[in-house]
Every structure is written in structure tokens, then in C-alpha cells.
Design an enzyme around this catalytic site. Structure first.
Site, PDB file in Angstrom:
ATOM      1  N   LYS A 126       0.318  -1.130  -0.447  1.00  0.00           N
ATOM      2  CA  LYS A 126       0.479  -0.334   0.173  1.00  0.00           C
ATOM      3  C   LYS A 126       0.539   1.273   0.178  1.00  0.00           C
ATOM      4  CE  LYS A 126      -3.345  -2.349   3.597  1.00  0.00           C
ATOM      5  NZ  LYS A 126      -4.292  -2.324   4.395  1.00  0.00           N
ATOM      6  N   GLU A 128       8.259   2.558  -5.495  1.00  0.00           N
ATOM      7  CA  GLU A 128       7.711   1.800  -4.331  1.00  0.00           C
ATOM      8  C   GLU A 128       8.004   2.673  -2.944  1.00  0.00           C
ATOM      9  OE1 GLU A 128       7.252   0.027  -2.058  1.00  0.00           O
ATOM     10  OE2 GLU A 128       8.169  -1.914  -1.750  1.00  0.00           O
ATOM     11  N   ASP A 129       7.542   2.304  -2.150  1.00  0.00           N
ATOM     12  CA  ASP A 129       7.347   3.988  -1.195  1.00  0.00           C
ATOM     13  C   ASP A 129       9.632   4.252  -0.650  1.00  0.00           C
ATOM     14  OD1 ASP A 129       7.513   1.198   0.901  1.00  0.00           O
ATOM     15  OD2 ASP A 129       5.874   2.017   1.714  1.00  0.00           O
ATOM     16  N   LYS A 162      16.683   3.959   1.927  1.00  0.00           N
ATOM     17  CA  LYS A 162      17.511   3.868   3.033  1.00  0.00           C
ATOM     18  C   LYS A 162      18.732   2.894   3.508  1.00  0.00           C
ATOM     19  CE  LYS A 162      14.252   3.571   6.837  1.00  0.00           C
ATOM     20  NZ  LYS A 162      13.305   2.669   8.039  1.00  0.00           N
ATOM     21  N   ARG A 175      -0.289   6.492   7.462  1.00  0.00           N
ATOM     22  CA  ARG A 175      -0.055   6.761   5.049  1.00  0.00           C
ATOM     23  C   ARG A 175      -1.151   8.301   4.846  1.00  0.00           C
ATOM     24  NH1 ARG A 175       1.585   1.615   3.719  1.00  0.00           N
ATOM     25  NH2 ARG A 175      -0.269   0.062   4.801  1.00  0.00           N
ATOM     26  N   ASP A 194      15.027  -0.467   1.596  1.00  0.00           N
ATOM     27  CA  ASP A 194      15.238  -1.074   3.178  1.00  0.00           C
ATOM     28  C   ASP A 194      16.017  -1.656   3.119  1.00  0.00           C
ATOM     29  OD1 ASP A 194      15.568  -0.011   5.905  1.00  0.00           O
ATOM     30  OD2 ASP A 194      13.603  -1.601   6.616  1.00  0.00           O
ATOM     31  N   PHE A 218      12.927   5.138  11.157  1.00  0.00           N
ATOM     32  CA  PHE A 218      11.530   5.418  11.336  1.00  0.00           C
ATOM     33  C   PHE A 218      10.907   6.383  10.315  1.00  0.00           C
ATOM     34  CE2 PHE A 218       7.674   3.068  10.624  1.00  0.00           C
ATOM     35  CZ  PHE A 218       7.604   1.627  10.164  1.00  0.00           C
TER      36      PHE A 218
HETATM   37  P1  IMP Z   1      12.326  -3.655   2.884  1.00  0.00           P
HETATM   38  O1  IMP Z   1      11.932  -5.094   1.627  1.00  0.00           O
HETATM   39  O2  IMP Z   1      13.425  -4.397   3.652  1.00  0.00           O
HETATM   40  O3  IMP Z   1      13.144  -3.317   1.386  1.00  0.00           O
HETATM   41  O4  IMP Z   1      11.596  -3.145   2.900  1.00  0.00           O
HETATM   42  C1  IMP Z   1      10.436  -2.512   2.163  1.00  0.00           C
HETATM   43  C2  IMP Z   1       9.399  -2.213   2.990  1.00  0.00           C
HETATM   44  O5  IMP Z   1       9.191  -1.819   4.113  1.00  0.00           O
HETATM   45  C3  IMP Z   1       8.728  -1.061   2.226  1.00  0.00           C
HETATM   46  O6  IMP Z   1       7.726  -1.346   1.200  1.00  0.00           O
HETATM   47  C4  IMP Z   1       8.165  -0.400   3.404  1.00  0.00           C
HETATM   48  O7  IMP Z   1       6.789  -0.526   3.411  1.00  0.00           O
HETATM   49  C5  IMP Z   1       7.943  -1.268   4.759  1.00  0.00           C
HETATM   50  N1  IMP Z   1       9.627  -0.130   5.670  1.00  0.00           N
HETATM   51  C6  IMP Z   1      10.784   0.361   5.086  1.00  0.00           C
HETATM   52  N2  IMP Z   1      11.144   0.862   5.997  1.00  0.00           N
HETATM   53  C7  IMP Z   1      10.101   2.112   6.554  1.00  0.00           C
HETATM   54  C8  IMP Z   1      10.025   2.853   7.461  1.00  0.00           C
HETATM   55  O8  IMP Z   1      11.065   3.717   7.789  1.00  0.00           O
HETATM   56  N3  IMP Z   1       8.838   3.139   7.275  1.00  0.00           N
HETATM   57  C9  IMP Z   1       7.340   2.402   6.926  1.00  0.00           C
HETATM   58  N4  IMP Z   1       7.653   1.548   6.229  1.00  0.00           N
HETATM   59  C10 IMP Z   1       8.940   1.024   5.908  1.00  0.00           C
HETATM   60 MG    MG Z   2       6.199  -1.008   1.028  1.00  0.00          MG
END
Ligand code: IMP
Ligand code: MG
Length: 177
Positions: free
Chosen positions: A45, A101-102, A134, A168, A105, A155
Site C-alpha cells: 500500500k 515503491e515507497d 534507506k 499513510r 530498506d 523509521f
Molecule cells: P525492504 O524489503 O526491507 O527493502 O522493505 C521495504 C518495505 O518495508 C517498504 O516497502 C515499506 O513498506 C517497509 N518499510 C521499510 N522502512 C520503512 C519505514 O521507515 N517506514 C515505513 N515502512 C517502511
Molecule cells: Mg512497501
């Protein structure tokens, strides 16, 4: 987990900064694709607000698709595992694909998507565009092709990003102390 009060959220990036940067990213994509058709794939989302603002600034013929993934368990702890909640997509063979993507991370979600798309389709081009990066938290060696802002290990919520489903709707990106 208890819902955080709004006054515990500090502004990290305000709405003007976000929307100006999204225009810059859109310009790069407009120049890259000119009048070529693209498929914009919004990862639900979290990317919903970013994708909406981005496509308003895109000029090429485009189709918008949504997929739904989840990787965070509860709160601010990454599970490291990616769940494909709904990943039904049209035929993307020989298409220009832009994943929206948002935040990137650990990179597990980005890697999952890259593998999923390339295993199932022979795309014409593939671009991973993220509102936030990040980078310091990366566990998988993968980077976005384009991003709006690199952030430190905080975060963040707002502009589509949530904590336990909340915040959101904030029109800025904030962080929780
Ligand atoms: P990754 O797979 O660890 O790269 O994480 C990606 C997903 O984790 C993103 O699409 C977000 O939905 C969530 N996410 C990672 N860091 C944050 C944050 O600081 N705030 C909110 N959601 C996060
Ligand atoms: Mg996400």
C-alpha cells in the site's frame, strides 16, 4: 502496539520538497521514454501516494497496475521475508516496466520484485523508482534506478508510509523519535 500521538512525529521532508523532487524524477522518466508506452506498477500500500503524484507528472502513454506485497511484520521490525499478497499482472513481455515503491530498506522487496518480473517476463526495460532510499540498512546488494531522497536509519511515516497501518495520509514524511 499503542497508537502514537501525532505530536510525536517530527517533519523530515515537507510536502513542497517531496512534490518538487517527484517532478524532477518525472522529468527524467519523460526524457528517457519520450512517447514510448510504459507500465507503471505501484507497490501497495505504501507507494500509493507517491505513484499518484508521479503519474500526474508523466507525459507518455502509460498503464497503471497495482501489486500488493508486505514485508514488515508489526511496528518497525522488518521480517526480512516478502509476502506476495496479490501479484497478478498483465503480460509484460517487451514492455517498459517502472516499479514504484515507497522505500527501499533492506532491499529484500526490491530483489524479490526484480526476480519475479525477470523470471516471468522478458521486459523491454526495467526501472525501480523509490520515494525513499534507506541505504544504510541494505542487506541485499540492490539499488533503485531512481529515488527522491536518501534518508538515514530512521523509521519514517507519512506520504503513504505507515506504522501499523496508520499515518499513510500525512502529506509530509515524518519520523518517530
Ligand atoms: P525492504 O524489503 O526491507 O527493502 O522493505 C521495504 C518495505 O518495508 C517498504 O516497502 C515499506 O513498506 C517497509 N518499510 C521499510 N522502512 C520503512 C519505514 O521507515 N517506514 C515505513 N515502512 C517502511
Ligand atoms: Mg512497501
Amino acid at each position: 502496539m499503542k497508537t502514537l500521538e501525532k505530536n510525536e512525529i517530527k517533519v523530515l521532508i515537507d510536502n513542497n520538497q517531496i512534490e518538487q523532487k517527484i517532478k524532477d524524477i518525472a522529468d527524467i522518466l519523460n526524457n528517457k521514454f519520450k512517447d514510448e508506452e510504459v507500465y507503471v506498477i505501484c507497490v501497495l500500500k505504501g507507494a500509493v501516494m507517491f505513484a499518484a503524484e508521479l503519474i500526474k507528472n508523466l507525459k507518455m502513454p502509460l498503464k497503471l497496475e497495482f501489486i500488493r506485497l508486505s514485508s514488515y511484520g508489526s511496528g518497525t521490525v522488518s521480517s526480512g521475508k516478502v509476502n506476495a499478497v496479490d501479484i497478478s499482472l498483465p503480460d509484460l513481455n517487451n514492455k517498459n516496466v517502472i516499479i514504484v515503491e515507497d522505500i527501499i530498506d533492506t532491499g529484500h522487496t526490491a530483489k524479490f520484485l526484480y526476480d519475479f518480473i525477470h523470471m516471468n517476463f522478458k521486459v523491454k526495460s526495467y526501472n525501480f523508482v523509490s520515494l525513499l532510499d534507506k541505504k544504510i540498512r541494505r542487506e541485499v546488494n540492490i539499488n533503485p534506478d531512481l529515488f527522491c531522497f536518501q534518508i538515514e536509519d530512521k523509521f519514517v511515516v507519512g506520504y503513504g508510509l505507515d506504522i501499523d497501518g496508520y499515518y499513510r495520509n500525512l502529506d509530509y514524511i515524518g519520523y518517530i523519535e
